[in-house]
Design an enzyme around this catalytic site. Structure first.
Site, PDB file in Angstrom:
ATOM      1  N   GLU A 103      -4.366   4.420   3.146  1.00  0.00           N
ATOM      2  CA  GLU A 103      -3.397   3.607   2.385  1.00  0.00           C
ATOM      3  C   GLU A 103      -4.077   3.104   1.127  1.00  0.00           C
ATOM      4  OE1 GLU A 103      -2.309   0.375   4.864  1.00  0.00           O
ATOM      5  OE2 GLU A 103      -1.961   1.661   6.575  1.00  0.00           O
ATOM      6  N   THR A 157       0.837  -1.199   0.000  1.00  0.00           N
ATOM      7  CA  THR A 157       0.000   0.000   0.000  1.00  0.00           C
ATOM      8  C   THR A 157       0.872   1.250   0.000  1.00  0.00           C
ATOM      9  OG1 THR A 157      -0.151  -0.156   2.426  1.00  0.00           O
ATOM     10  CG2 THR A 157      -2.013  -1.003   1.159  1.00  0.00           C
TER      11      THR A 157
HETATM   12  C1  LIG Z   1      -8.233  -3.307   0.891  1.00  0.00           C
HETATM   13  C2  LIG Z   1      -7.659  -3.214   2.272  1.00  0.00           C
HETATM   14  C3  LIG Z   1      -8.453  -3.532   3.369  1.00  0.00           C
HETATM   15  C4  LIG Z   1      -7.941  -3.462   4.663  1.00  0.00           C
HETATM   16  N1  LIG Z   1      -8.737  -3.771   5.721  1.00  0.00           N
HETATM   17  C5  LIG Z   1      -8.241  -3.749   6.970  1.00  0.00           C
HETATM   18  C6  LIG Z   1      -9.049  -4.094   8.098  1.00  0.00           C
HETATM   19  O1  LIG Z   1     -10.252  -4.363   7.996  1.00  0.00           O
HETATM   20  N2  LIG Z   1      -8.466  -4.102   9.331  1.00  0.00           N
HETATM   21  C7  LIG Z   1      -7.154  -3.784   9.517  1.00  0.00           C
HETATM   22  O2  LIG Z   1      -6.678  -3.836  10.629  1.00  0.00           O
HETATM   23  N3  LIG Z   1      -6.373  -3.411   8.472  1.00  0.00           N
HETATM   24  C8  LIG Z   1      -6.891  -3.389   7.221  1.00  0.00           C
HETATM   25  N4  LIG Z   1      -6.122  -3.013   6.151  1.00  0.00           N
HETATM   26  C9  LIG Z   1      -4.856  -2.332   6.408  1.00  0.00           C
HETATM   27  C10 LIG Z   1      -3.679  -3.227   6.486  1.00  0.00           C
HETATM   28  O3  LIG Z   1      -3.602  -3.698   7.809  1.00  0.00           O
HETATM   29  C11 LIG Z   1      -2.500  -2.326   6.154  1.00  0.00           C
HETATM   30  O4  LIG Z   1      -2.543  -2.028   4.790  1.00  0.00           O
HETATM   31  C12 LIG Z   1      -1.223  -2.962   6.567  1.00  0.00           C
HETATM   32  O5  LIG Z   1      -1.104  -2.786   7.964  1.00  0.00           O
HETATM   33  C13 LIG Z   1      -0.013  -2.364   5.883  1.00  0.00           C
HETATM   34  O6  LIG Z   1       0.292  -1.121   6.359  1.00  0.00           O
HETATM   35  P1  LIG Z   1       1.830  -0.669   6.345  1.00  0.00           P
HETATM   36  O7  LIG Z   1       2.338  -0.880   4.935  1.00  0.00           O
HETATM   37  O8  LIG Z   1       1.787   0.773   6.766  1.00  0.00           O
HETATM   38  O9  LIG Z   1       2.566  -1.545   7.295  1.00  0.00           O
HETATM   39  C14 LIG Z   1      -6.601  -3.068   4.858  1.00  0.00           C
HETATM   40  C15 LIG Z   1      -5.808  -2.730   3.746  1.00  0.00           C
HETATM   41  C16 LIG Z   1      -6.317  -2.797   2.472  1.00  0.00           C
HETATM   42  C17 LIG Z   1      -5.461  -2.440   1.306  1.00  0.00           C
END
Ligand SMILES: Cc1cc2nc3c(=O)[nH]c(=O)nc-3n(C[C@H](O)[C@H](O)[C@H](O)COP(=O)(O)O)c2cc1C
Length: 205
Positions: free
Chosen positions: A130, A66
């Site tokens: 993100e 992301t």
């Molecule tokens: C389509 C999508 C749905 C997501 N849904 C959730 C969610 O429901 N709960 C959650 O804790 N994180 C969710 N995330 C976030 C991810 O946890 C997050 O992208 C991940 O922690 C990576 O973040 P970082 O690159 O900053 O470490 C989602 C991310 C995406 C792309």
């Protein structure tokens, strides 16, 4: 009126409502397409900002890299009351004068899913937006400009008891987003003048 996601983000964590847990029933009952036939208020929402580094877990842990937007770039989302998953189009624009431009196919207007929230599974302390662009990029694009048009809402942000369940929901989100964007009134936004349409020859869906 319920507080917006940004207003809630300013509350101390102890009073912030906890995210619900994703359950097997939730997953079984998920619709494959959501929302009306054409974007309705507050959509479309236009976002623009330089891509920042997140914690990097999206690519490493979840197979879903992301791009994080800076805080000031998510102000247009302040009318939104819900944290959660959104869909739309995004484009990465190579900064002028960059000595290592991206491959032109990576500069197209592409389908995206966006997570707005605190990532309860990872217990983040800060609200983030993100964007995952559904495309294999040749290289990283930290510092590049990201332009996005947010067109609709898919689901609330949830907490998880396993990484696999979060991955399953994200994969489903991507499919829902693609189904939603197939509708003609959404598809139009791939040609929105907010994007640099000189790159639109590579637009894919
Ligand atoms: C389509 C999508 C749905 C997501 N849904 C959730 C969610 O429901 N709960 C959650 O804790 N994180 C969710 N995330 C976030 C991810 O946890 C997050 O992208 C991940 O922690 C990576 O973040 P970082 O690159 O900053 O470490 C989602 C991310 C995406 C792309």
């Amino acid at each position: 009126m319920s507080p917006t996601a940004l207003e809630v983000s300013q509350q101390v964590p102890e009073v912030r409502p906890a995210a619900k847990l994703s359950t097997a029933e939730f997953r079984v009952g998920r619709p494959e397409i959501v929302g009306p036939e054409k974007p309705e208020t507050p959509f479309p929402i236009i976002l623009v900002g330089r891509v920042q580094r997140g914690f990097g877990r999206g690519g490493k842990d979840l197979g879903c890299p992301t791009a994080n937007l800076p805080d000031e770039s998510i102000i247009p989302m302040s009318s939104i009351a819900n944290t959660g998953v959104y869909y739309g189009y995004a484009q990465v624009v190579t900064p002028s004068g960059d000595s290592t431009p991206m491959h032109p196919r990576d500069n197209g207007v592409l389908p995206m899913v966006m997570s707005l929230g605190w990532n309860p599974f990872y217990k983040n302390e800060k609200l983030t937006a993100e964007i995952h662009i559904m495309h294999e990029f040749d290289k990283d694009f930290y510092g590049f400009e990201m332009r996005a048009v947010v067109l609709g809402y898919i689901r609330p942000e949830l907490d998880y008891t396993s990484r696999e369940a979060l991955i399953d929901d994200i994969e489903f989100d991507k499919q829902v987003a693609l189904n939603c964007l197939e509708r003609p009134e959404y598809r139009k936004y791939a040609q929105d003048p907010h994007f640099d349409l000189r790159c639109s020859v590579d637009t894919q869906i």
